[in-house]
Design an enzyme around this catalytic site. Structure first.
Site, PDB file in Angstrom:
ATOM      1  N   ASP A  92       1.704  -9.439  -2.916  1.00  0.00           N
ATOM      2  CA  ASP A  92       0.766  -9.449  -4.065  1.00  0.00           C
ATOM      3  C   ASP A  92      -0.675  -8.478  -3.876  1.00  0.00           C
ATOM      4  O   ASP A  92      -1.128  -8.130  -4.658  1.00  0.00           O
ATOM      5  CB  ASP A  92       0.381 -10.960  -4.324  1.00  0.00           C
ATOM      6  CG  ASP A  92      -0.347 -11.640  -2.804  1.00  0.00           C
ATOM      7  OD1 ASP A  92       0.117 -11.528  -2.043  1.00  0.00           O
ATOM      8  OD2 ASP A  92      -1.407 -11.927  -3.275  1.00  0.00           O
ATOM      9  N   THR A 121      -4.877 -14.825  -1.123  1.00  0.00           N
ATOM     10  CA  THR A 121      -4.218 -14.803   0.181  1.00  0.00           C
ATOM     11  C   THR A 121      -3.219 -15.684  -0.034  1.00  0.00           C
ATOM     12  O   THR A 121      -3.477 -16.776  -0.486  1.00  0.00           O
ATOM     13  CB  THR A 121      -4.966 -15.065   1.305  1.00  0.00           C
ATOM     14  OG1 THR A 121      -4.501 -15.079   2.516  1.00  0.00           O
ATOM     15  CG2 THR A 121      -6.232 -16.015   1.298  1.00  0.00           C
ATOM     16  N   THR A 165      -4.480 -11.964   5.858  1.00  0.00           N
ATOM     17  CA  THR A 165      -4.898 -10.878   4.789  1.00  0.00           C
ATOM     18  C   THR A 165      -6.183 -11.242   4.724  1.00  0.00           C
ATOM     19  O   THR A 165      -6.992 -12.150   4.840  1.00  0.00           O
ATOM     20  CB  THR A 165      -4.096 -11.298   3.393  1.00  0.00           C
ATOM     21  OG1 THR A 165      -2.696 -10.974   3.716  1.00  0.00           O
ATOM     22  CG2 THR A 165      -4.591 -10.644   2.363  1.00  0.00           C
TER      23      THR A 165
END
Ligand code: ASP
Length: 331
Positions: free
Chosen positions: A220, A240, A189
């Protein structure tokens, strides 16, 4: 308000990133892309641009690179499709925009920003988010644009490992797990947190989620207060890691609340929030900046692609941890 210091911090994911697993060429490529991301965001800030603008500029660079798990090069879900999530938050107004489950938008972070600026809502998902994108003139790309051979291999491996009885124990984890933690390198991410010359903070995160995730799963990254949070009074941050744990521990807001209610400095608040996440069994990291330009980049995995550049200081780009434990720097 008089000009204050400015700067930004970026990440390209945390995980089991070991020096022996990266060729020198690949390591150099990660450095180049992280530097390009920092340069794009820093350029905006240097010229007096807003932190929100810098966050979008820095993240787009990583979304366009196949190296990271966002945009082109995102990981695939269990159906072999890329489903993308992103969010952005303005620390001045606490306005936020988020998108989840996109399949055809090249730069999800740009759409998250349009949700923030052009709708009365915070989050749009799936077909509804893409319908909005169409309305405001986005170009659509086929899902194959996001898919790469490397991610196909990772998906095949994840399927194989998750099918094993009892699951699989990734390096460095105590318990055996079955959910998509099987691909040790899957956390790629991207995210950015920035402070502009006016003292305004902003943060954003963009991701393909986790390899072999169930269709419709949202992590998330697009959840405000979990993977992304910004508040001028405290800090801006992007996280992350294994998203479910970041949602359950409300990590992003927790860092801010620890600063606001307990008076902790950024690095301590970030370290404490990560410790609480670890107590739940979560792995990953975060990058954060406060209104004085202090930066924290803690993580509890062997590595995290990360970098920061604050006015008047040398830029930093790093991948590996000094050791396998949470660490903070430059706070
Ligand atoms: N946090 C992301 C998610 O769970 C994954 C990552 O950080 O790479 O969707």
């Amino acid at each position: 308000m008089a000009d204050s210091t400015f700067g930004l911090v970026v990440h390209g994911g945390a995980g089991v990133i070991l020096r022996q697993d990266l060729t020198l060429e690949l390591e150099a490529e990660y450095h180049t892309q992280l530097e390009a991301s920092l340069a794009a965001g820093y350029g905006v800030l240097e010229h007096g641009g807003a932190s929100l603008e810098a966050v979008v500029a820095a993240i787009k660079v990583m979304e366009d690179s196949p190296l990271f798990n966002a945009g082109h090069g995102a990981v695939m879900n269990a159906e072999g499709v890329c489903e993308l999530d992103a969010s952005i938050m303005d620390g001045l107004t606490l306005d936020a925009g988020a998108v989840a489950g996109l399949q055809h938008i090249r730069n999800p972070i740009a759409l998250a920003r349009d949700v923030l600026e052009r709708t009365p809502h915070v989050m749009l998902i799936g077909d509804g988010a893409e319908a909005f994108a169409r309305q405001v003139g986005y170009e659509f790309v086929p899902n194959e644009y996001f898919q790469t051979e490397r991610r196909r291999r990772q998906l095949a491996l994840a399927r194989e490992l998750e099918a094993k009885p009892g699951g699989h124990r990734p390096a460095g984890r105590k318990e055996r797990v079955t959910f998509a933690t099987v691909d040790d390198n899957k956390f790629g991410t991207v995210g950015c947190a920035a402070l502009d010359r006016k003292g305004n903070l902003a943060a954003g995160t963009s991701t393909g989620g986790m390899t072999n995730k169930q269709y419709g799963r949202v992590g998330d990254s697009p959840i405000i207060g979990a993977g992304t949070y910004a508040r001028n009074a405290t800090c801006a941050l992007s996280a992350t890691g294994h998203g479910e744990f970041f949602i359950r521990s409300v990590l992003g807001h927790n860092v801010s609340a620890l600063m606001e209610y307990k008076g902790l400095p950024l690095a301590e608040a970030a370290g404490e929030a990560l410790r609480q996440l670890e107590e739940l069994g979560g792995t990953g990291g975060l990058v954060a900046i406060d209104r004085l330009g202090h930066v924290a980049m803690p993580f509890n995995t062997p590595g995290m692609y990360r970098g920061c550049r604050v006015a008047g200081q040398a830029p930093v780009v790093e991948i590996f941890g000094a050791e396998y434990r949470a660490q903070t720097i430059r706070s």
